[in-house]
Write an enzyme that holds these catalytic residues in place. Sequence first.
Site, PDB file in Angstrom:
ATOM      1  N   CYS A 169     -11.297  28.556   7.372  1.00  0.00           N
ATOM      2  CA  CYS A 169     -12.331  27.521   7.229  1.00  0.00           C
ATOM      3  C   CYS A 169     -12.401  27.077   5.766  1.00  0.00           C
ATOM      4  CB  CYS A 169     -13.687  28.061   7.671  1.00  0.00           C
ATOM      5  SG  CYS A 169     -14.989  26.798   7.617  1.00  0.00           S
ATOM      6  N   ASP A 206     -14.961  26.501   4.183  1.00  0.00           N
ATOM      7  CA  ASP A 206     -16.199  27.045   3.604  1.00  0.00           C
ATOM      8  C   ASP A 206     -15.938  27.720   2.253  1.00  0.00           C
ATOM      9  OD1 ASP A 206     -18.470  28.892   3.129  1.00  0.00           O
ATOM     10  OD2 ASP A 206     -19.101  28.253   5.131  1.00  0.00           O
ATOM     11  N   ARG A 214     -17.343  29.973   0.826  1.00  0.00           N
ATOM     12  CA  ARG A 214     -17.610  31.413   0.785  1.00  0.00           C
ATOM     13  C   ARG A 214     -16.485  32.250   1.376  1.00  0.00           C
ATOM     14  NH1 ARG A 214     -23.100  30.643   3.981  1.00  0.00           N
ATOM     15  NH2 ARG A 214     -21.592  29.359   5.109  1.00  0.00           N
ATOM     16  N   HIS A 266     -15.055  32.678  10.564  1.00  0.00           N
ATOM     17  CA  HIS A 266     -16.124  33.479   9.955  1.00  0.00           C
ATOM     18  C   HIS A 266     -17.422  33.267  10.720  1.00  0.00           C
ATOM     19  CE1 HIS A 266     -18.258  30.149   7.743  1.00  0.00           C
ATOM     20  NE2 HIS A 266     -17.103  29.555   7.962  1.00  0.00           N
ATOM     21  N   CYS A 304     -20.415  30.026  10.727  1.00  0.00           N
ATOM     22  CA  CYS A 304     -19.644  28.821  10.404  1.00  0.00           C
ATOM     23  C   CYS A 304     -20.424  27.552  10.782  1.00  0.00           C
ATOM     24  CB  CYS A 304     -18.307  28.856  11.141  1.00  0.00           C
ATOM     25  SG  CYS A 304     -17.249  27.448  10.750  1.00  0.00           S
TER      26      CYS A 304
HETATM   27 CO    CO Z   1     -16.877  27.613   8.515  1.00  0.00          CO
END
Ligand code: CO
Length: 207
Positions: free
Chosen positions: A47, A49, A51, A103, A106
């Site tokens: 992803c 993302d 993080r 994750h 998400c």
């Molecule tokens: Co995500």
Amino acid sequence: MNPLQRRKLKKLFKNNKAWAQSMTQDDPGFFMKLAEFQHPEYLWIGCADSRVPANQITGLNPGEIFVHRNIANVVVHTDFNCLSVIQFAVEVLNVKHIIVCGHYGCAGVKAAFEGSEFGMIDNWVGHIKDVYRWHKAEIDAQPTEQEKFDLLCEKNVIEQVANVCHTTIVRDAWKAKKDLTVHGWIYSIENGLLKALDAEVSATNPV
Ligand code: CO
């Protein structure tokens, strides 16, 4: 851009210089060697993302993992961006492992789960809505909203693993008896830990 923003950006270059120095302190030839070739054993499809940084959470250096990231780690059969990455990784770099890593928490999966609307991106999220529809009975049977959401995050990884396995690239690699395994993992932002899902596929352990 205001002066504060400018200073923040300057900090990135400062960080970069310090990082490059520390890398060459440990291994003076580090960047010279990398400049010649890359030899990653892994392709990471994760992803976007902020993080979930592939290298940091796996403790791998530059040169050790080839990375493709998009919203909610989706592998779409007509996405030439993702397919090109997979082809290059498998046929040119000869990676041994393709890791699809989702994750918990998400936002892309959450949008599909809640049916929230954000405009253009809803078309992308539609792929995850498909995953929800295919597994609706099992997901909706979970006792809490959190467990339903967590399970959808996991199902999304497993479906994307299947999509990787069904690409002509991976099928051809297996036909050619290449040593290539596809894995489905999930990462927990809350504790920083990775978990392997029951989704490991290779030529000898098919879908
Ligand atoms: Co995500």
